[in-house]
Design a protein around this motif. Sequence first.
Motif, mmCIF file in Angstrom:
data_model
loop_
_atom_site.group_PDB
_atom_site.id
_atom_site.type_symbol
_atom_site.label_atom_id
_atom_site.label_comp_id
_atom_site.label_asym_id
_atom_site.label_seq_id
_atom_site.Cartn_x
_atom_site.Cartn_y
_atom_site.Cartn_z
ATOM 1 N N SER A 57 -5.376 -7.716 0.185
ATOM 2 C CA SER A 57 -4.335 -8.527 0.805
ATOM 3 C C SER A 57 -3.566 -7.646 1.780
ATOM 4 C CB SER A 57 -3.390 -9.115 -0.250
ATOM 5 O OG SER A 57 -2.782 -8.072 -0.987
ATOM 6 N N TRP A 58 -2.922 -8.284 2.752
ATOM 7 C CA TRP A 58 -2.161 -7.541 3.750
ATOM 8 C C TRP A 58 -0.796 -8.168 3.951
ATOM 9 C CZ3 TRP A 58 -0.697 -10.439 7.931
ATOM 10 C CH2 TRP A 58 -1.463 -11.557 8.236
ATOM 11 N N PHE A 59 0.138 -7.343 4.424
ATOM 12 C CA PHE A 59 1.497 -7.768 4.742
ATOM 13 C C PHE A 59 1.903 -7.060 6.026
ATOM 14 C CE2 PHE A 59 6.037 -6.690 4.685
ATOM 15 C CZ PHE A 59 6.580 -7.959 4.691
ATOM 16 N N VAL A 60 2.513 -7.795 6.961
ATOM 17 C CA VAL A 60 3.031 -7.209 8.197
ATOM 18 C C VAL A 60 4.489 -7.606 8.340
ATOM 19 C CG1 VAL A 60 2.916 -7.216 10.725
ATOM 20 C CG2 VAL A 60 0.804 -7.178 9.384
ATOM 21 N N SER A 61 5.328 -6.625 8.607
ATOM 22 C CA SER A 61 6.735 -6.846 8.902
ATOM 23 C C SER A 61 6.963 -6.485 10.361
ATOM 24 C CB SER A 61 7.598 -5.955 7.999
ATOM 25 O OG SER A 61 8.948 -6.012 8.406
ATOM 26 N N ALA A 62 7.440 -7.438 11.162
ATOM 27 C CA ALA A 62 7.693 -7.201 12.584
ATOM 28 C C ALA A 62 9.193 -7.188 12.839
ATOM 29 C CB ALA A 62 7.019 -8.280 13.427
ATOM 30 N N ASN A 63 9.633 -6.232 13.640
ATOM 31 C CA ASN A 63 11.045 -6.096 13.984
ATOM 32 C C ASN A 63 11.194 -6.002 15.495
ATOM 33 O OD1 ASN A 63 12.291 -5.657 11.220
ATOM 34 N ND2 ASN A 63 10.616 -4.187 11.234
ATOM 35 N N THR A 76 11.035 -10.148 10.515
ATOM 36 C CA THR A 76 10.456 -11.085 9.560
ATOM 37 C C THR A 76 9.066 -10.602 9.189
ATOM 38 O OG1 THR A 76 10.041 -13.423 9.108
ATOM 39 C CG2 THR A 76 9.453 -12.619 11.281
ATOM 40 N N GLY A 77 8.450 -11.226 8.214
ATOM 41 C CA GLY A 77 7.139 -10.784 7.763
ATOM 42 C C GLY A 77 6.161 -11.921 7.585
ATOM 43 N N VAL A 78 4.889 -11.541 7.487
ATOM 44 C CA VAL A 78 3.806 -12.492 7.292
ATOM 45 C C VAL A 78 2.742 -11.791 6.443
ATOM 46 C CG1 VAL A 78 2.673 -11.828 9.463
ATOM 47 C CG2 VAL A 78 2.250 -14.081 8.499
ATOM 48 N N PHE A 79 1.976 -12.559 5.659
ATOM 49 C CA PHE A 79 0.966 -11.942 4.807
ATOM 50 C C PHE A 79 -0.294 -12.796 4.775
ATOM 51 C CE2 PHE A 79 3.581 -14.695 2.245
ATOM 52 C CZ PHE A 79 2.674 -15.391 1.466
ATOM 53 N N GLY A 80 -1.384 -12.204 4.298
ATOM 54 C CA GLY A 80 -2.645 -12.921 4.213
ATOM 55 C C GLY A 80 -3.664 -12.163 3.382
ATOM 56 N N THR A 81 -4.898 -12.651 3.390
ATOM 57 C CA THR A 81 -5.990 -12.068 2.629
ATOM 58 C C THR A 81 -6.964 -11.364 3.576
ATOM 59 O OG1 THR A 81 -5.800 -13.823 0.990
ATOM 60 C CG2 THR A 81 -7.865 -12.592 1.011
ATOM 61 N N CYS A 82 -7.370 -10.157 3.221
ATOM 62 C CA CYS A 82 -8.325 -9.388 4.008
ATOM 63 C C CYS A 82 -9.705 -10.032 3.917
ATOM 64 C CB CYS A 82 -8.418 -7.957 3.493
ATOM 65 S SG CYS A 82 -6.870 -7.028 3.545
ATOM 66 N N PHE A 111 5.189 -2.919 10.769
ATOM 67 C CA PHE A 111 4.734 -2.146 9.618
ATOM 68 C C PHE A 111 3.679 -2.979 8.905
ATOM 69 C CE2 PHE A 111 5.054 -1.810 4.995
ATOM 70 C CZ PHE A 111 4.819 -0.466 4.788
ATOM 71 N N ALA A 112 2.534 -2.387 8.605
ATOM 72 C CA ALA A 112 1.469 -3.103 7.892
ATOM 73 C C ALA A 112 1.158 -2.396 6.582
ATOM 74 C CB ALA A 112 0.207 -3.176 8.737
ATOM 75 N N GLN A 113 0.843 -3.192 5.576
ATOM 76 C CA GLN A 113 0.384 -2.660 4.299
ATOM 77 C C GLN A 113 -0.804 -3.498 3.847
ATOM 78 O OE1 GLN A 113 2.638 -3.082 0.457
ATOM 79 N NE2 GLN A 113 2.687 -0.849 0.666
ATOM 80 N N ALA A 114 -1.894 -2.828 3.507
ATOM 81 C CA ALA A 114 -3.065 -3.508 2.958
ATOM 82 C C ALA A 114 -3.313 -2.954 1.560
ATOM 83 C CB ALA A 114 -4.283 -3.286 3.840
ATOM 84 N N CYS A 115 -3.609 -3.850 0.614
ATOM 85 C CA CYS A 115 -3.802 -3.433 -0.769
ATOM 86 C C CYS A 115 -5.064 -4.046 -1.357
ATOM 87 C CB CYS A 115 -2.622 -3.864 -1.630
ATOM 88 S SG CYS A 115 -1.034 -3.188 -1.105
ATOM 89 N N THR A 116 -5.842 -3.233 -2.007
ATOM 90 C CA THR A 116 -6.916 -3.703 -2.869
ATOM 91 C C THR A 116 -6.564 -3.133 -4.232
ATOM 92 O OG1 THR A 116 -8.287 -1.854 -2.105
ATOM 93 C CG2 THR A 116 -8.729 -4.024 -1.149
ATOM 94 N N PHE A 117 -7.154 -2.020 -4.590
ATOM 95 C CA PHE A 117 -6.800 -1.338 -5.834
ATOM 96 C C PHE A 117 -5.582 -0.453 -5.608
ATOM 97 C CE2 PHE A 117 -7.554 1.746 -9.263
ATOM 98 C CZ PHE A 117 -7.632 0.854 -10.320
ATOM 99 N N PHE A 118 -5.501 0.140 -4.415
ATOM 100 C CA PHE A 118 -4.364 0.937 -3.974
ATOM 101 C C PHE A 118 -3.913 0.373 -2.637
ATOM 102 C CE2 PHE A 118 -6.735 3.802 -6.731
ATOM 103 C CZ PHE A 118 -5.734 4.255 -7.562
ATOM 104 N N CYS A 119 -2.823 0.891 -2.089
ATOM 105 C CA CYS A 119 -2.296 0.386 -0.823
ATOM 106 C C CYS A 119 -2.289 1.477 0.239
ATOM 107 C CB CYS A 119 -0.871 -0.128 -1.000
ATOM 108 S SG CYS A 119 -0.754 -1.534 -2.117
ATOM 109 N N GLU A 120 -2.410 1.048 1.498
ATOM 110 C CA GLU A 120 -2.291 1.955 2.636
ATOM 111 C C GLU A 120 -1.324 1.320 3.630
ATOM 112 O OE1 GLU A 120 -4.912 4.222 6.063
ATOM 113 O OE2 GLU A 120 -5.830 2.566 5.003
ATOM 114 N N ASN A 121 -0.545 2.144 4.322
ATOM 115 C CA ASN A 121 0.451 1.665 5.280
ATOM 116 C C ASN A 121 0.173 2.209 6.669
ATOM 117 O OD1 ASN A 121 1.866 0.686 3.011
ATOM 118 N ND2 ASN A 121 2.898 2.639 2.768
ATOM 119 N N GLU A 122 0.548 1.447 7.686
ATOM 120 C CA GLU A 122 0.496 1.894 9.077
ATOM 121 C C GLU A 122 1.667 1.292 9.828
ATOM 122 O OE1 GLU A 122 -2.924 1.810 11.549
ATOM 123 O OE2 GLU A 122 -4.259 2.447 9.928
ATOM 124 N N THR A 123 2.096 1.964 10.891
ATOM 125 C CA THR A 123 3.191 1.472 11.737
ATOM 126 C C THR A 123 2.756 1.526 13.192
ATOM 127 O OG1 THR A 123 4.814 2.326 10.159
ATOM 128 C CG2 THR A 123 5.606 1.845 12.370
#
Length: 130
Positions: A57-63, A76-82, A111-123
């Motif tokens: 799954s992923w989450f993006v927060s835009a500012n 605000t933010g938005v999320f979805g499924t990879c 800011f993006a975060q994608a998670c399966t078993f663990f999570c990774e972040n990018e900006t």
Amino acid sequence: MSMYRRFRFVPLAFVSLAAMAGVALAEINSFTITDAELTAPGVVTVTGTITCPAGGSWFVSANVSQNTHGQAQGGTGVFGTCTGSQLTWTTEVTSFTAVPFKHGRAFVSAFAQACTFFCENETETANESL
């Protein structure tokens, strides 16, 4: 031997076992801000792409920040499924200050975060003309 010393290598061993067992670990293969535009009075629509492994799954927060005729800021933010393929994300940002967004230069960060078993972040950041 203290309990702390006995268990301090458990997380590392767990990660190694998960990798050997073929468990997909989180990874953001790509993440971008592709556009930011004033789509309604005071509303900035921010668009981008994200690619991450299927099943996560992923989450993006835009500012958005703008210093034209006063300080306008919002997020605000938005999320979805990879899916394993490139996905487009879109979110609408309104200012949480008394100053609305207007035509002109604005600073956009996401800011993006994608998670399966663990999570990774990018900006990502961009200077955009609204």
